[in-house]
Structures are given as C-alpha cells and as structure tokens.
Design an enzyme around this catalytic site. Structure first.
Site, PDB file in Angstrom:
ATOM      1  N   GLU A  99       0.839  -1.211   0.000  1.00 41.00           N
ATOM      2  CA  GLU A  99       0.000   0.000   0.000  1.00 41.00           C
ATOM      3  C   GLU A  99       0.869   1.255   0.000  1.00 41.00           C
ATOM      4  O   GLU A  99       1.952   1.262   0.592  1.00 41.00           O
ATOM      5  CB  GLU A  99      -0.886   0.029   1.257  1.00 41.00           C
ATOM      6  N   ASP A 100       0.364   2.299  -0.598  1.00 41.05           N
ATOM      7  CA  ASP A 100       1.061   3.590  -0.530  1.00 41.05           C
ATOM      8  C   ASP A 100       0.737   4.302   0.782  1.00 41.05           C
ATOM      9  O   ASP A 100       1.583   4.965   1.359  1.00 41.05           O
ATOM     10  CB  ASP A 100       0.695   4.469  -1.729  1.00 41.05           C
ATOM     11  N   ASP A 103      -4.690   5.138   5.854  1.00 39.29           N
ATOM     12  CA  ASP A 103      -5.261   6.383   6.376  1.00 39.29           C
ATOM     13  C   ASP A 103      -6.327   5.992   7.409  1.00 39.29           C
ATOM     14  O   ASP A 103      -5.997   5.691   8.559  1.00 39.29           O
ATOM     15  CB  ASP A 103      -5.834   7.140   5.164  1.00 39.29           C
ATOM     16  N   PHE A 152      -3.081  16.449   3.998  1.00 41.21           N
ATOM     17  CA  PHE A 152      -3.340  15.748   2.744  1.00 41.21           C
ATOM     18  C   PHE A 152      -2.038  15.660   1.956  1.00 41.21           C
ATOM     19  O   PHE A 152      -1.420  16.683   1.650  1.00 41.21           O
ATOM     20  CB  PHE A 152      -4.417  16.459   1.925  1.00 41.21           C
ATOM     21  N   ARG A 165       0.385  12.579  -9.006  1.00 38.72           N
ATOM     22  CA  ARG A 165       0.974  11.255  -8.768  1.00 38.72           C
ATOM     23  C   ARG A 165       2.428  11.206  -9.228  1.00 38.72           C
ATOM     24  O   ARG A 165       3.224  10.422  -8.724  1.00 38.72           O
ATOM     25  CB  ARG A 165       0.198  10.170  -9.536  1.00 38.72           C
TER      26      ARG A 165
HETATM   27  C1  PRP Z   1      -5.742   5.289  -1.200  1.00 41.76           C
HETATM   28  C2  PRP Z   1      -4.604   4.357  -0.839  1.00 41.76           C
HETATM   29  C3  PRP Z   1      -5.261   3.303  -0.015  1.00 41.76           C
HETATM   30  C4  PRP Z   1      -6.428   4.019   0.605  1.00 41.76           C
HETATM   31  C5  PRP Z   1      -6.114   4.313   2.022  1.00 41.76           C
HETATM   32  O1  PRP Z   1      -6.343   4.848  -2.349  1.00 41.76           O
HETATM   33  O2  PRP Z   1      -3.984   3.810  -1.963  1.00 41.76           O
HETATM   34  O3  PRP Z   1      -5.699   2.231  -0.799  1.00 41.76           O
HETATM   35  O4  PRP Z   1      -6.625   5.242  -0.097  1.00 41.76           O
HETATM   36  O5  PRP Z   1      -7.169   5.009   2.631  1.00 41.76           O
HETATM   37  P1  PRP Z   1      -7.967   4.441   3.876  1.00 41.76           P
HETATM   38  O6  PRP Z   1      -6.950   3.899   4.837  1.00 41.76           O
HETATM   39  O7  PRP Z   1      -8.655   5.673   4.412  1.00 41.76           O
HETATM   40  O8  PRP Z   1      -8.920   3.423   3.392  1.00 41.76           O
HETATM   41  P2  PRP Z   1      -7.442   5.691  -3.148  1.00 41.76           P
HETATM   42  O9  PRP Z   1      -8.794   5.173  -2.810  1.00 41.76           O
HETATM   43  O10 PRP Z   1      -7.184   7.153  -2.953  1.00 41.76           O
HETATM   44  O11 PRP Z   1      -7.186   5.277  -4.640  1.00 41.76           O
HETATM   45  P3  PRP Z   1      -5.881   5.467  -5.567  1.00 41.76           P
HETATM   46  O12 PRP Z   1      -4.787   4.623  -4.932  1.00 41.76           O
HETATM   47  O13 PRP Z   1      -6.301   4.962  -6.901  1.00 41.76           O
HETATM   48  O14 PRP Z   1      -5.522   6.936  -5.569  1.00 41.76           O
END
Ligand code: PRP
Length: 177
Positions: A99-100, A103, A152, A165
């Site tokens: 995961e990146d 949150d 953010f 990105r």
């Molecule tokens: C981001 C990130 C995680 C998630 C974390 O993805 O890659 O998967 O949010 O957030 P959380 O802990 O509040 O669930 P996002 O839905 O923004 O999609 P993306 O990676 O395509 O930008």
C-alpha cells in the site's frame, strides 16, 4: 482546492529511497525462498511497488488489485468494492500487500479480510506511509515506512483528484487563504 493550493515537500525523493531500501531489506530477510505474491493496491502503490521490487532480488510474483473507496476528492465514502481482481490463485501462497498509505484503514482492513478468506499461507501488509491519526479501524502494518501527519499528501503515486501522482517527492497539499 484549486488554484489557491500550494505544495510543500514533506519527504524528499532521497528520504523515500532510503525508506524503500529499509523496507526491502526487511522483506528480503522474511520472504527469501518463500516465492511470495506481492499485491499492489492500485493506483497509488504503482511507484512504490516498482521501486521496492527492483530491490528484491529473489523469485516472487507481482499482482495488482484495484479497489474503489474514494470519490474524486478527499473524503472516503467508506464503501469499498473490488474493481479489478486478482489473476493468480492465492490459496496456500505467501501474500504481501503493498500500500502507498494507510489512512482510515478502511480500504486495507477490507482488503486483508477479503484476501484472508482466500486462505493464503500467510498474509502481511507493507505500507510506505501511515497516517495513524486518522485511523477508524485497526490495521497491523508489518512493514511500515513513513509516519505522516494529518495533512493531505500527494506525490510518489499519491493523488488528489488524479493529479500530482508523478511528483518524485511526497508533498503536503495546502489550501492557501
Ligand atoms: C488510497 C490508498 C489506499 C487508501 C487508504 O487509495 O492507496 O488504498 O486510499 O485510505 P484508507 O486507509 O482511508 O482506506 P485511493 O482510494 O485514494 O485510490 P488510488 O490509490 O487509486 O488513488
């Protein structure tokens, strides 16, 4: 959030590189000889995944999964679905989710639950960034990179409304005025 927003660097590309190297060393130690499947969560993990895997010089497989959780902006809807599933059979395999960011933990919590039901031999999580102040559901991060404040962040794969990105650094997106 538009023309009035401003970017300030939180972690430079050098700091990110050092973190990715540290995580790769930990992962290598634990997974060497286990032929794991690394599952990148699209889209945000693509850059981290590429840099991490370049440092893992042992046999492994690469998969991606795409989940929907966020709309176009900053807020999570809290509703998650698998938009693009896995090609590989994960039953009996060692799975490492990449995961990146963690949150609220809702996305990762959902994904770990989803993958756990497929009966892998092991299931762990590696997250480049962690924003613990926003957690709504507990998530165990086995390989944790950088802890981020409740701001953010964008760059190094992370977006705001599909923008930023491409940035090599991780930046805070601030609203001016
Ligand atoms: C981001 C990130 C995680 C998630 C974390 O993805 O890659 O998967 O949010 O957030 P959380 O802990 O509040 O669930 P996002 O839905 O923004 O999609 P993306 O990676 O395509 O930008």
């Amino acid at each position: 959030m538009g023309s009035q927003s401003k970017l300030s660097i939180l972690f430079t590309s050098e700091e990110i590189e050092a973190t990715v190297s540290k995580l790769a060393a930990e992962i290598r130690q634990d997974y060497l000889g286990k032929h794991p499947i690394l599952i990148g969560v699209l889209k945000g993990s693509f850059m981290f995944m590429a840099d991490l895997i370049r440092l893992l010089d042992f046999p492994l497989e690469v998969e991606f999964i795409r989940l929907s959780s966020y709309g176009g902006g900053r807020k999570s809807s809290g509703k998650i679905k698998v938009v693009q599933g896995l090609q590989s059979e994960v039953r009996g395999r060692h799975i490492l989710v990449i995961e990146d960011i963690v949150d609220t933990g809702l996305t990762t919590g959902f994904l770990l639950d989803y993958l756990g039901k497929k009966k892998p031999a092991s299931l762990r999580l590696c997250a480049l960034t962690d924003k613990p102040s926003r957690r709504k559901t507990p998530v165990t991060i086995d390989y944790r990179g950088l802890t981020v404040p409740d701001k953010f962040i964008v760059g190094y794969g992370l977006d705001w409304d599909e923008k930023f990105r491409y940035l090599p650094d991780i930046c805070v997106l601030e609203n001016e005025g």
